[in-house]
Write a protein that holds these residues in place. Structure first.
Motif, short mmCIF file in Angstrom:
data_model
loop_
_atom_site.label_atom_id
_atom_site.label_comp_id
_atom_site.label_asym_id
_atom_site.label_seq_id
_atom_site.Cartn_x
_atom_site.Cartn_y
_atom_site.Cartn_z
N ILE A 13 0.86 -1.18 0.00
CA ILE A 13 0.00 0.00 0.00
C ILE A 13 0.90 1.23 0.00
N ILE A 14 0.91 1.95 -1.13
CA ILE A 14 1.79 3.10 -1.27
C ILE A 14 1.14 4.33 -0.63
N HIS A 15 1.91 5.04 0.16
CA HIS A 15 1.47 6.19 0.96
C HIS A 15 0.69 5.74 2.19
N ALA A 16 0.94 4.54 2.66
CA ALA A 16 0.20 4.00 3.80
C ALA A 16 0.31 4.92 5.01
N GLY A 17 -0.82 5.14 5.66
CA GLY A 17 -0.85 5.94 6.87
C GLY A 17 -1.11 7.41 6.64
N ILE A 43 -5.99 5.40 7.61
CA ILE A 43 -5.09 4.64 8.48
C ILE A 43 -5.78 3.44 9.11
N GLU A 44 -7.05 3.59 9.52
CA GLU A 44 -7.71 2.47 10.18
C GLU A 44 -7.88 1.29 9.23
N GLU A 45 -8.34 1.56 8.00
CA GLU A 45 -8.50 0.49 7.02
C GLU A 45 -7.15 -0.17 6.70
N THR A 46 -6.10 0.64 6.64
CA THR A 46 -4.78 0.13 6.31
C THR A 46 -4.26 -0.82 7.38
N VAL A 47 -4.33 -0.40 8.64
CA VAL A 47 -3.74 -1.24 9.70
C VAL A 47 -4.55 -2.51 9.90
N TYR A 56 1.80 -4.89 3.02
CA TYR A 56 2.90 -4.06 3.51
C TYR A 56 2.52 -2.58 3.46
N ALA A 57 3.08 -1.81 4.37
CA ALA A 57 2.89 -0.36 4.40
C ALA A 57 4.12 0.32 3.82
N ASN A 58 3.94 1.02 2.72
CA ASN A 58 5.01 1.80 2.10
C ASN A 58 4.79 3.26 2.49
N GLY A 96 2.84 -4.80 13.95
CA GLY A 96 4.25 -4.97 14.26
C GLY A 96 5.15 -4.21 13.29
N PRO A 97 6.46 -4.27 13.48
CA PRO A 97 7.40 -3.43 12.73
C PRO A 97 7.96 -4.04 11.45
N ASP A 98 7.59 -5.27 11.10
CA ASP A 98 8.31 -5.98 10.05
C ASP A 98 7.76 -5.81 8.64
N ARG A 99 6.64 -5.09 8.49
CA ARG A 99 6.07 -4.89 7.15
C ARG A 99 5.83 -3.41 6.87
N ILE A 100 6.74 -2.59 7.37
CA ILE A 100 6.70 -1.14 7.15
C ILE A 100 7.99 -0.76 6.45
#
Length: 364
Positions: free
Chosen positions: A209-213, A217-221, A231-233, A260-264
């Protein structure tokens, strides 16, 4: 490279063409101007490009200098864009991407744009996925055609079969733009709900997901929490760490809490944005204590920062960081960096590696 010795990987770079000659649609100038104005909002003082630098046809050599001399980036993923409904060359051309990759084969990979409405889109996926250095496919969720803004969300009949072609190809990642809409495209086309459907149906594909956050944000997480292949890009979003730090903290906090921190993955967004401020901002970032107390956000460790700024992207690309270090050691950019470090001129001053006179003449 970070002070810890960990590589910095930029998960989105572009060679934009902001010249009037590239405009194909009446809204193209608006798109250019909104991109410039967004940079004015997102970048710290001193990092906003001059109009002479911005409004031009950016070239691969300029992008390379920006990434490898003006920032700590060691490796980048170039994204071409399929916006030839607005711009003659799609806004960020494939040709420049392949040139950029050919000039810097140890430092650059590429995600190639595909327009799902083209009759041979599936064959294009197969062709480009087989090329050396191509690691993913890039889709855009809307298109202007015959006077209308059309949805190209992943669940559309014109798009869904292409996911099957990607799944059968030699790449395993699809990047999809999910951001504030430019020009007149409806907001609903840019929401990430379609990513969940695709991630569920194609578990062997990764969805970035490009521009994630930045938006939604709620739908993304929740998509990330439910699907290990989402993944959050942080293209554009990463810049908020300096200019809207509370918004950045909440976006990152929600991602860390739910997924978690592993897909950002960090992305600088050059050439529209300067990539160095968010690197420094993320490296120095501390989760505000009141947000930890109120929302139970986790603190952000050095390991988390190293993951976000490089290690996660390398895992997604299936790249060995130690091998990349060996491959780039002593290359052109490494030598130029060492020379500049001797005079305390690395990273170079923002936009200082651009030839402004050339930029100005290109705009005349």
């Amino acid at each position: 490279m970070l002070d810890s010795g960990s590589l910095v990987v930029d998960s989105v770079s572009h060679c934009f063409n902001h010249t009037p000659e590239n405009h194909k649609h009446p809204h193209a100038q608006r798109w250019d101007d909104e991109t410039f104005e967004l940079g004015e909002k997102l970048l710290p003082d001193g990092y906003v490009p001059s109009k002479e630098v911005f409004y031009r046809d950016h070239q691969p050599e300029e992008l390379a200098r920006l990434l490898f001399l003006e920032s700590q980036i060691d490796y980048s993923v170039y994204h071409s864009l399929p916006l030839d409904d607005y711009f003659h060359d799609g806004y960020v051309s494939r040709e420049k991407g392949f040139e950029f990759m050919e000039q810097n084969p140890e430092r650059v990979s590429m995600y190639v744009d595909i327009n799902p409405l083209e009759d041979d889109a599936g064959d294009q996926i197969e062709e480009f996925a087989a090329k050396d250095g191509v690691e993913g496919i890039k889709f855009y969720p809307a298109r202007y055609q015959n006077g209308n803004d059309l949805s190209l969300q992943l669940t559309e009949d014109a798009v869904w079969p292409l996911l099957e072609r990607i799944a059968d190809s030699e790449v395993d990642t699809l990047a999809i733009h999910k951001f504030i809409p430019f020009a007149t495209a409806p907001v609903r086309y840019f929401k990430p709900g379609d990513v969940e459907d695709a991630a569920n149906s194609f578990p062997d594909l990764n969805f970035e997901i490009i521009h994630a956050g930045f938006s939604f944000i709620e739908e993304t997480v929740f998509a990330m929490a439910s699907h290990k292949n989402v993944y959050a890009n942080l293209e554009n979003t990463a810049c908020l760490v300096n200019t809207r730090p509370r918004k950045f903290a909440k976006a990152l906090g929600e991602m860390l809490y739910w997924a978690g921190p592993d897909r950002i993955v960090y992305a600088g967004g050059a050439t529209a944005l300067h990539p160095q401020p968010p690197i420094e901002g993320i490296w120095n970032f501390e989760m505000p204590e009141d947000l930890v107390e109120e929302y139970d956000y986790p603190t952000v460790s050095q390991e988390d920062k190293e993951n976000i700024l490089g290690k996660n992207a390398l895992r997604l690309l299936d790249k060995d960081p130690e091998q990349i270090k060996k491959d780039i050691e002593g290359d052109k950019w490494d030598q130029l960096r060492q020379e500049r470090e001797e005079t305390n001129d690395f990273p170079a001053e923002p936009w200082s590696t651009y030839d402004v006179d050339v930029a100005a003449s290109a705009d005349d």
